[in-house]
Design a protein around this motif. Structure first.
Motif, PDB file in Angstrom:
ATOM      1  N   GLY A  48      -7.972  12.905  -8.508  1.00  0.00           N
ATOM      2  CA  GLY A  48      -8.999  11.868  -8.542  1.00  0.00           C
ATOM      3  C   GLY A  48      -8.681  10.688  -7.647  1.00  0.00           C
ATOM      4  N   VAL A  49      -9.316   9.554  -7.953  1.00  0.00           N
ATOM      5  CA  VAL A  49      -9.141   8.339  -7.165  1.00  0.00           C
ATOM      6  C   VAL A  49      -8.468   7.301  -8.059  1.00  0.00           C
ATOM      7  CG1 VAL A  49     -10.328   6.686  -5.676  1.00  0.00           C
ATOM      8  CG2 VAL A  49     -11.370   8.883  -6.151  1.00  0.00           C
ATOM      9  N   ALA A  50      -7.543   6.521  -7.512  1.00  0.00           N
ATOM     10  CA  ALA A  50      -6.927   5.440  -8.285  1.00  0.00           C
ATOM     11  C   ALA A  50      -7.425   4.115  -7.731  1.00  0.00           C
ATOM     12  CB  ALA A  50      -5.412   5.528  -8.170  1.00  0.00           C
ATOM     13  N   LEU A  51      -8.255   3.455  -8.485  1.00  0.00           N
ATOM     14  CA  LEU A  51      -8.808   2.183  -7.999  1.00  0.00           C
ATOM     15  C   LEU A  51      -8.612   1.073  -9.020  1.00  0.00           C
ATOM     16  CD1 LEU A  51     -12.221   3.065  -6.313  1.00  0.00           C
ATOM     17  CD2 LEU A  51     -10.179   2.141  -5.244  1.00  0.00           C
TER      18      LEU A  51
ATOM     19  N   ALA B 188       0.835  -1.205   0.000  1.00  0.00           N
ATOM     20  CA  ALA B 188       0.000   0.000   0.000  1.00  0.00           C
ATOM     21  C   ALA B 188       0.871   1.256   0.000  1.00  0.00           C
ATOM     22  CB  ALA B 188      -0.924   0.002   1.216  1.00  0.00           C
TER      23      ALA B 188
ATOM     24  N   ARG C 101      -1.346  12.735  -9.722  1.00  0.00           N
ATOM     25  CA  ARG C 101      -2.576  12.986 -10.485  1.00  0.00           C
ATOM     26  C   ARG C 101      -3.777  13.134  -9.573  1.00  0.00           C
ATOM     27  NH1 ARG C 101      -2.207   9.119 -15.771  1.00  0.00           N
ATOM     28  NH2 ARG C 101      -0.099   9.743 -16.385  1.00  0.00           N
TER      29      ARG C 101
ATOM     30  N   ALA D 200       0.704   3.990  -3.163  1.00  0.00           N
ATOM     31  CA  ALA D 200       0.290   5.387  -3.003  1.00  0.00           C
ATOM     32  C   ALA D 200       1.082   6.312  -3.922  1.00  0.00           C
ATOM     33  CB  ALA D 200       0.457   5.819  -1.551  1.00  0.00           C
ATOM     34  N   ALA D 201       2.290   5.897  -4.284  1.00  0.00           N
ATOM     35  CA  ALA D 201       3.139   6.769  -5.091  1.00  0.00           C
ATOM     36  C   ALA D 201       2.910   6.602  -6.588  1.00  0.00           C
ATOM     37  CB  ALA D 201       4.610   6.495  -4.772  1.00  0.00           C
ATOM     38  N   TRP D 202       2.218   5.525  -6.972  1.00  0.00           N
ATOM     39  CA  TRP D 202       2.070   5.300  -8.408  1.00  0.00           C
ATOM     40  C   TRP D 202       1.253   6.425  -9.038  1.00  0.00           C
ATOM     41  CZ3 TRP D 202      -1.856   4.017 -11.998  1.00  0.00           C
ATOM     42  CH2 TRP D 202      -1.349   3.684 -13.261  1.00  0.00           C
ATOM     43  N   ARG D 203       1.916   7.225  -9.859  1.00  0.00           N
ATOM     44  CA  ARG D 203       1.296   8.413 -10.462  1.00  0.00           C
ATOM     45  C   ARG D 203       0.540   9.217  -9.412  1.00  0.00           C
ATOM     46  NH1 ARG D 203      -0.584   5.896 -16.251  1.00  0.00           N
ATOM     47  NH2 ARG D 203       1.488   5.173 -16.834  1.00  0.00           N
ATOM     48  N   GLY D 204       1.134   9.308  -8.235  1.00  0.00           N
ATOM     49  CA  GLY D 204       0.486   9.943  -7.097  1.00  0.00           C
ATOM     50  C   GLY D 204       0.254  11.428  -7.265  1.00  0.00           C
TER      51      GLY D 204
ATOM     52  N   ARG E  16      -6.530  -0.332 -11.083  1.00  0.00           N
ATOM     53  CA  ARG E  16      -6.065  -0.295 -12.469  1.00  0.00           C
ATOM     54  C   ARG E  16      -5.036  -1.398 -12.691  1.00  0.00           C
ATOM     55  NH1 ARG E  16      -5.985   5.532 -13.195  1.00  0.00           N
ATOM     56  NH2 ARG E  16      -8.148   6.167 -12.957  1.00  0.00           N
TER      57      ARG E  16
END
Lengths: 266, 271
Positions: free
Chosen positions: B107-110, B95, B105, B99-103, B112
């Protein structure tokens, strides 16, 4: 007659769950960001805001929101320096409560107003305020979703986030304002002194079980909803104030998590 | 000749009236493993911060992967000197990295698929897959440390800036960490700048050494830079370099003295 046939019970259950959801989601970030002190301070500042508004003949909600938001801005501006001054900030918060008591004493009309701001009045929420609360909670969740990703990055790794262009300072300000809104919505229902239980309780318990972000937030929301619903139902079936039951359930869930999670979680 | 990964021209930074960096001219080639050394206050962290666009330079020019800092930094992996508090929390290492993956940007990252692939790959590269689902607070310091590196790698950077990553590790874990970073450098052509206090664990691994003293710097091969004359002129006072059974020691020729303040008159307490 079924308990759901009573309008005030419908309102209480809907508002209780709505504010619990907003409190749990923002609270998850509060716990991860170690800003529980800010949550406590904002809640305490809401009281003199509401009391002062009653004194000058305004809606207590206007005063509550204004003071909570102003408190959030002040905390964001003070930032890191807050840690060095926790004693003096503690004194300011006590003063805020004292001034709130003074305002209500000057107004003299009803101690009931003070009581419901400090300890909440879940069963006294009318239909208009129910819809306002639900609308505010939805708006709150929408705004939080819009900044969720950079907020999470900035929460877990502030320096690395900043080095990738995340506006860490502005996000902190935005988050504290959203926290102030979540707290201000919840105060009429559960009270300024007890709102902490819904903001910190469910996420603090959830973090002990969940390693993943989404799992943690969902668990916090479920706990918050169970505590709010349980509180309203317990007050109906057993008696005693709703706020007491909610705080009691929040404490029980936290205590159970502290004892059980380390043994059961791998 | 490819573009240098990092290039500075007459870079100066002044903070609180004093010069922290003074006319630095650096050129770090792509794929190079650079060790950055210098006493506390020599300007190592300031160099990282100015290169990442977190601090404005007082003068001079920076090119990060051929771009200005605020554009180039998106392809840089940065590990700050102080590990964030979340590294010892109840979240899982996975986790923390996710959190840093394309952090940056909105919106919400769910859920992908691209995110899962990038996160798995970063965990794999640092050898942390086996314990990635466990709570960070239950791991050893060396295991946690790998997630810092994985977080810096998750966005597939071309340049790694590591600020004293060895400081909290025991000697064995230091060797492992250096091997890991060196592998990334050799196999994938990553450029690495790693700051440290002790030069010895790194002598065999690094391609270049960057020595800093009082805001100035000297970059070159280990044998070129670690010489009495080079370091004496960098420090502005006589320095000795001694090699003994494969280890290198650097110290003032006249013994250790109180922090020098003859050249720059800093009021005490100023960083």
């Amino acid at each position: 007659m079924n308990l759901l046939d009573y309008g005030f019970m419908q309102n209480a259950l809907l508002v209780g769950n709505a504010v619990a959801v907003a409190a749990a989601v923002t609270g998850w970030f509060v716990v991860q960001r170690r800003q529980s002190f800010a949550a406590h301070a904002i809640a305490n500042l809401g009281f003199p805001g509401a009391a002062g508004a009653i004194l000058v003949g305004l809606s207590p909600y206007a005063g509550l929101f204004a003071f909570a938001l102003a408190g959030a801005v002040a905390i964001a501006l003070l930032g890191e320096r807050l840690h060095e001054r926790d004693v003096s900030v503690g004194m300011v918060l006590v003063l805020a409560l004292g001034v709130g008591v003074l305002f209500l004493n000057l107004y003299m009309a009803n101690a009931n107003a003070a009581f419901s701001i400090l300890f909440g009045n879940m069963l006294g929420i009318d239909r208009t305020r129910m819809w306002l609360s639900i609308g505010a909670v939805l708006g709150e969740l929408g705004l939080l979703a819009a900044i969720a990703r950079p907020l999470l990055f900035a929460t877990l790794s502030p320096e690395a986030a900043q080095a990738r262009g995340v506006p860490v300072w502005a996000l902190n300000m935005a988050f504290l304002l959203l926290l102030a809104v979540a707290i201000a919505i919840a105060i009429p229902a559960i009270g300024a002194l007890l709102v902490f239980a819904l903001v910190i309780g469910p996420p603090a318990a959830a973090r002990l079980w969940a390693g993943r972000v989404v799992t943690g937030i969902v668990l916090a929301v479920v706990l918050g909803m169970v505590e709010a619903t349980g509180g309203v139902l317990a007050a109906w079936f057993i008696g005693y104030p709703t706020s007491f039951w909610i705080v009691g359930l929040a404490f029980a869930a936290y205590l159970a998590s502290v004892v059980l999670a380390p043994r059961l979680r791998r | 000749m490819t573009l240098p990964a990092l290039c500075t021209e007459n870079l100066s930074v002044h903070l609180g009236g004093g010069a922290v960096l003074e006319s630095l001219n650096l050129e770090i080639p792509t794929g190079c493993f650079v060790g950055l050394f210098g006493a506390n206050g020599a300007g190592k962290t300031t160099l990282f911060r100015v290169v990442l666009g977190l601090l404005p330079p007082s003068a001079g020019r920076i090119r990060l992967l051929g771009l200005p800092p605020r554009q180039g930094r998106i392809r840089v992996g940065y590990v700050p000197q102080q590990a964030p508090a979340a590294l010892e929390g109840t979240l899982s290492g996975r986790a923390f990295v996710a959190a840093a993956w394309r952090g940056q940007r909105w919106g919400v990252a769910l859920g992908r698929a691209a995110a899962a692939t990038a996160i798995d790959e970063a965990l794999e590269r640092v050898g942390a897959t086996a314990f990635a689902e466990r709570a960070l607070e239950r791991l050893s310091g060396g295991q946690r440390h790998r997630f810092l590196l994985a977080q810096a790698l998750v966005n597939r950077p071309r340049l790694l800036l590591l600020d004293e990553p060895l400081a909290s590790l025991d000697p064995a874990a230091q060797v492992d960490f250096i091997e890991l970073v060196r592998g990334l450098c050799r196999q994938e052509g990553l450029t690495v700048v790693l700051s440290a206090h002790d030069i010895n664990p790194l002598t065999a691994a690094m391609d270049r050494v960057l020595f800093m003293a009082a805001g100035r710097a000297c970059l070159g091969r280990v044998d070129e830079v670690l010489r009495d004359d080079k370091l004496s002129s960098l420090y502005g006072s006589p320095m000795h370099v001694v090699r003994n059974s494969g280890r290198i020691f650097v110290f003032p020729a006249h013994g250790f003295m109180p922090e020098r303040d003859t050249h720059h008159h800093h009021p005490s307490g100023l960083k």
